[in-house]
Design an enzyme around this catalytic site. Structure first.
Site, mmCIF file in Angstrom:
data_model
loop_
_atom_site.group_PDB
_atom_site.id
_atom_site.type_symbol
_atom_site.label_atom_id
_atom_site.label_comp_id
_atom_site.label_asym_id
_atom_site.label_seq_id
_atom_site.Cartn_x
_atom_site.Cartn_y
_atom_site.Cartn_z
ATOM 1 N N GLY A 204 0.841 -1.190 0.000
ATOM 2 C CA GLY A 204 0.000 0.000 0.000
ATOM 3 C C GLY A 204 0.873 1.236 0.000
ATOM 4 O O GLY A 204 0.644 2.187 -0.741
ATOM 5 N N ASN B 72 9.702 5.100 3.940
ATOM 6 C CA ASN B 72 11.069 5.628 3.814
ATOM 7 C C ASN B 72 11.161 6.997 4.483
ATOM 8 O O ASN B 72 10.303 7.859 4.283
ATOM 9 C CB ASN B 72 11.441 5.780 2.334
ATOM 10 C CG ASN B 72 10.993 4.601 1.509
ATOM 11 O OD1 ASN B 72 11.432 3.485 1.715
ATOM 12 N ND2 ASN B 72 10.090 4.844 0.576
ATOM 13 N N GLU C 232 1.939 5.608 7.729
ATOM 14 C CA GLU C 232 3.330 5.825 7.295
ATOM 15 C C GLU C 232 4.000 6.953 8.076
ATOM 16 O O GLU C 232 5.195 6.874 8.379
ATOM 17 C CB GLU C 232 3.396 6.123 5.790
ATOM 18 C CG GLU C 232 2.778 5.066 4.896
ATOM 19 C CD GLU C 232 3.250 3.653 5.175
ATOM 20 O OE1 GLU C 232 4.386 3.456 5.656
ATOM 21 O OE2 GLU C 232 2.465 2.717 4.935
#
EC number: 3.4.11.-
Length: 917
Positions: A314, A318, A351
């Site tokens: 998905g 990083n 994220e």
């Protein structure tokens, strides 16, 4: 990394219950014998594996890469400042699909020593650089020149195909390094605990965007080619290799600054900058939320979020450059549906949480992956609840994560949250619902047990103590224990170090003005009752509520033994008592008949809170799947939801009825269960209608799409007629369907359509400019009922028209669409295995493909057929999934044999004398 949302396709992870008064040892033993006879009861032995030697380690990587976007190769130069800790004449690093041209090591202040040999251990993805003399302890510079391929496997440094606004096909160069693929971009010490700083430069065409983890500090012409520029990025903090990223391509962007002054950009395909605004708004709200929650500032000067055309997961966290599937980042104000907005908000929240929890403090080894992913999968909901309180997102968590994890974790072939990981091939196996969803569920339970104030305090202690370092699960427990004064490690070890979870059986007795509860716990098994000698035990935080105040816990206890008696003071005889307020504790509950009987009116009159109505229904459905109660009893309870207004409760009901429908597609009375579905869903369908009413919001839009899709698929006459009318107007351009209605309308017309309908859908797919619309169509194509059309859809799945990562959902949609589709999809996978395996090997998409395609079978011999196929066509990263699928097929078969006849009789009787509402 965000995994993909699993739709309610036939995910048959059958859950079981234990009842101290009804022991099913003989049946359970027979099932286990069948598992053993098929060789399904134990995972194969793990491959031998050694971590990198500790004699040489990096301090800083200075890396320059020059990708060729036409030949799909890249050249690289690495200068690594390294520390020799122990004298050696060789350096062992990770390296895969890279050719080293030259390598040398220069001790600080001494002459360069050239490597005389490169020994590649391809199986272990390592290279040994041999030197003619001993490298003495101290620091020095390791220089390596190398070349590699921009592969098409969606891992490492790879190419991603896109089409320019003028229609030209071009390629971007992008990265995906988690878990162990940085080694495909440059030789490195590719283990999370071996952290270093990075100075990255990219040599790229001057008309392309170049991005990396940090901000650009220099951009200058490349001396050898006037069409190229060299872009240099600022030095990163100390970080792990799997978080390094770079992207070269053509993108537009929108930007803002968070209130903390961080530059936030969302990069989109050219011409689609408008579609990045929603994610930008979420990201700008989210960064300050996490800064306040953790009481630790975001440590980089910028964060970029970028949509990548070809992307397996998905999204990927990083540091400073978060990569996403287009559908997990881009929102078109006119053409995106409500569920897409919610999905984007959750993935952005997930994220960005990793920027602290994972990137700033990193797991020491992949054994602790669950901590990264489970934590981010929990706090993404906390973040979205903060940004969008109207989403009622915590109720949705129970349906999306909690129940999914319980289905998987009830299997003999589940695994503990913490799995000992060795060889890289084992890492992809644990990117599953246990690491993500069970991990998130036990952290939610822990947060509730500790309380928000002490939880935040403990998180701050943990992040402050281990920032820029690595940590293990035990380190987090220690910080939370210090903050709360509660026995966190003792409690949580029972949840993370052993697989499975408990069933709490409860019965009650009125003693004057008090209610006496007798609780007992036993392992919850999909195959019936637990039959082992030493039954595992859990330390279970239990909350108990009553009808006096359904939203507040009357009592909280920690159940730390197999049996307990609890006295609830001042509970009147006519009041109900319920365990697991808010469905927060990670356990199933089985009530005595009398207690259950008193709870059921709370469904009909809505006095039970929505999340508790959902949890009660889901527990009962799982009881039936395990054979502890009859499935007919659950069907009767489902009819009590006639007044239900809550989207998430309906969503869970819909999922369970979908599971039952798939099971009964193996019988000759499949149409009768469709009649039941129509009866259950038509009252809410009539109340909602087709068009939004004034004052409706996000959840109403989700509910309307869900209900119309369910009725349409089941063949509800009025819904089918209206769907066909609206589809015709949509195709002719008279009245474009709203984004929220497209999925249910497309599904309905395809399910009851012909070749012309399919051709129109494929034409709409080709014309769609937005990946969300293409995916929407791809997911429903499998609903087509005719054998020749099913073959056409399967052929389409592997065509150039479908992005590689989306082929899986097309084939999975066929398997979930019908009995014939399931057989056709399985044959298609076997016939095209070489191409599919070559495309997805070593990633979790291969596991997803297998799961979606075979788990709906319900015949014993199919388990043997699936097992035999994968014995002759090994898929190492999917071994556990294959075991789980075979186990589920056997459980489905047992369920069908046990309950099919009684379900049939009930449905016939119901038809003869319909129930009065």
């Amino acid at each position: 990394m965000a995994s993909l949302p699993l739709d309610c396709s036939p995910t048959f992870c059958v859950s079981g219950f234990w009842n101290p008064f009804t022991i099913f040892c003989s049946r359970s033993s027979r099932r286990r014998h069948r598992l053993h006879s098929l060789g399904l009861a134990a995972m194969p032995e793990k491959r031998p594996f050694e971590r990198l030697p500790a004699d040489v380690s990096p301090i800083n990587y200075s890396l320059c890469l020059k990708p060729d976007l036409l030949d799909f190769t890249f050249e690289g130069k690495l200068e690594a400042a390294a520390q020799v800790r122990q004298a050696t004449n060789q350096i062992v690093m990770n390296c895969a699909d890279i050719d080293i041209i030259t390598a040398s090591y220069a001790p600080e202040g001494d002459e360069e020593i050239h490597a005389t040999g490169f020994n590649y251990q391809n199986e272990d993805e390592k290279v040994t650089l041999s030197f003619p003399s001993t490298l003495q302890t101290g620091t020095g510079t390791l220089k390596i020149d190398f070349v590699g391929e921009l592969n098409d496997k969606m891992k490492g440094f790879y190419r991603s195909k896109y089409t320019t606004p003028s229609g030209e096909v071009r390629y971007a160069a992008v990265t995906q390094f988690e878990a162990t693929d940085a080694r495909r971009a440059f030789p490195c010490w590719d283990e999370p605990a071996i952290k270093a700083t990075f100075d990255i430069s990219l040599v790229v065409p001057k008309d392309r965007v170049a991005l990396s983890n940090m901000n650009v500090i220099d951009r200058k012409p490349y001396p050898d080619d006037e069409n190229l520029v060299e872009v240099k990025f600022a030095r990163t903090p100390v970080m792990s290799t799997y978080l390094v990223a770079f992207v070269v391509g053509e993108y537009d962007f929108v930007e803002t600054r968070s209130k903390d002054g961080v530059c936030v950009r969302v990069y989109t395909p050219v011409g689609k900058a408008e579609q990045g605004k929603f994610a930008l708004e979420v990201a700008a709200k989210t960064l300050p939320f996490y800064k306040d929650y953790f009481n630790v500032p975001y440590p980089l000067p910028k964060i970029d979020l970028i949509a990548i055309a070809d992307f397996a997961a998905g999204a990927m966290e990083n540091w400073g450059l978060v990569t996403y599937r287009e559908t997990a980042l881009l929102i078109d104000p006119k053409n995106s549906c409500s569920s897409s907005r919610q999905w984007v908000a959750l993935v952005v929240g997930h994220e960005l949480a990793h920027q602290w929890f994972g990137n700033l403090v990193t797991m020491e080894w992949w054994t602790h992956l669950w901590l990264n992913e489970g934590f981010a999968s929990w706090i993404e909901y906390l973040c979205v609840d903060h940004c969008f309180p109207e989403y009622d997102i915590w109720t949705q968590f129970v349906s999306a994560d909690y129940t999914r994890a319980q289905e998987l974790d009830a299997l003999d072939n589940s695994h503990p949250i913490e799995v000992s990981v060795g060889h890289p091939s084992e890492v992809d196996e644990i990117f599953d619902a246990i690491s993500y969803s069970k991990g998130a569920s036990v952290i939610r339970m822990l947060h509730d047990y500790i309380g928000d104030k002490d939880f935040k305090k403990g998180m701050n202690m943990y992040l402050t103590k281990f920032q820029q370092k690595n940590a293990a699960t035990e380190d987090l427990w220690e910080s939370l224990e210090n903050a709360s004064g509660k026995p966190i490690a003792a409690v949580m070890n029972t949840w993370t170090k052993q697989m499975g979870f408990p069933l709490i059986y409860v019965e009650a007795e009125q003693v004057e003005d008090d209610r006496l509860l007798r609780l007992s716990q036993k392992k919850f098994c999909a195959s019936g009752s637990y039959v082992g000698e030493d039954c595992p035990q859990w330390m279970v935080p239990i909350t108990i509520s009553t009808s006096e105040d359904p939203n507040q816990a009357k009592l909280k206890i920690l159940m730390d033994k197999p049996e307990m008696n609890v006295v609830l003071k001042n509970v009147k005889p006519d009041q109900w008592v319920k365990l697991n307020l808010g469905t927060v504790g990670f356990y199933r509950t089985q009530y005595s008949s009398a207690m259950l009987e008193s709870l059921l009116p709370g469904i009909r009159d809505l006095s039970l809170p929505p999340v508790d109505r959902l949890g009660l229904q889901n527990d009962l459905f799982s009881l039936a799947r395990a054979g502890i109660i009859s499935t007919v009893e659950v069907l009767k309870v489902m009819e009590a939801f006639v007044n239900e207004p809550n989207y998430t409760v309906w969503s869970d009901l819909s999922c369970n009825l979908g599971i039952l429908s798939t099971l009964l597609s193996h019988t000759d009375f499949y149409e009768e269960i469709q009649e039941f579905v129509k009866d259950v869903f038509s009252p809410i369908g009539e109340r909602l209608g087709w068009d939004p009413k004034p004052g409706e919001g996000h959840l109403d839009a989700l509910l309307r799409g869900l209900v119309l899709g369910k009725l349409g698929k089941a063949g509800h006459k009025a819904t089918l007629e209206e769907a066909r009318r609206r589809f015709k107007d949509h195709v002719e351009g008279k009245q474009i369907l709203s984004a929220d209605l497209r999925s249910p309308v497309y599904l309905t017309v395809l399910k009851h359509g012909d070749g012309t309908t399919l051709d129109i859908m494929l034409k709409l797919h080709k014309q769609a400019d937005m990946q969300e619309e293409k995916n929407r169509i791809e997911r429903v194509l499998g609903a087509t009922p005719l054998p020749d059309l099913i073959q056409k859809v399967l052929t389409f799945a592997l065509s150039e028209e479908v992005r590689p990562q989306d082929t899986v959902s097309v084939i999975g949609g066929v398997a979930g669409g019908s009995k014939h589709g399931r057989k056709a999809a399985w044959k298609f996978i076997k016939d095209n295995w070489e191409e599919l395996y070559n495309r997805y090997q070593g990633g979790f998409l291969i596991s997803r493909l297998i799961k979606l395609s075979v788990e709906g079978f319900a015949v014993d011999k199919m388990a043997g057929e699936v097992k035999a196929f994968f014995e002759s066509h090994p898929a190492p990263s999917a071994e556990r999934t294959i075991q789980q699928c075979c186990e589920n097929i056997l459980l489905n078969a047992a369920w069908l044999k046990r309950d099919a006849e009684s379900i049939h009789q009930y449905l016939l009787q119901r038809k003869a004398s319909p129930p009065t509402v």
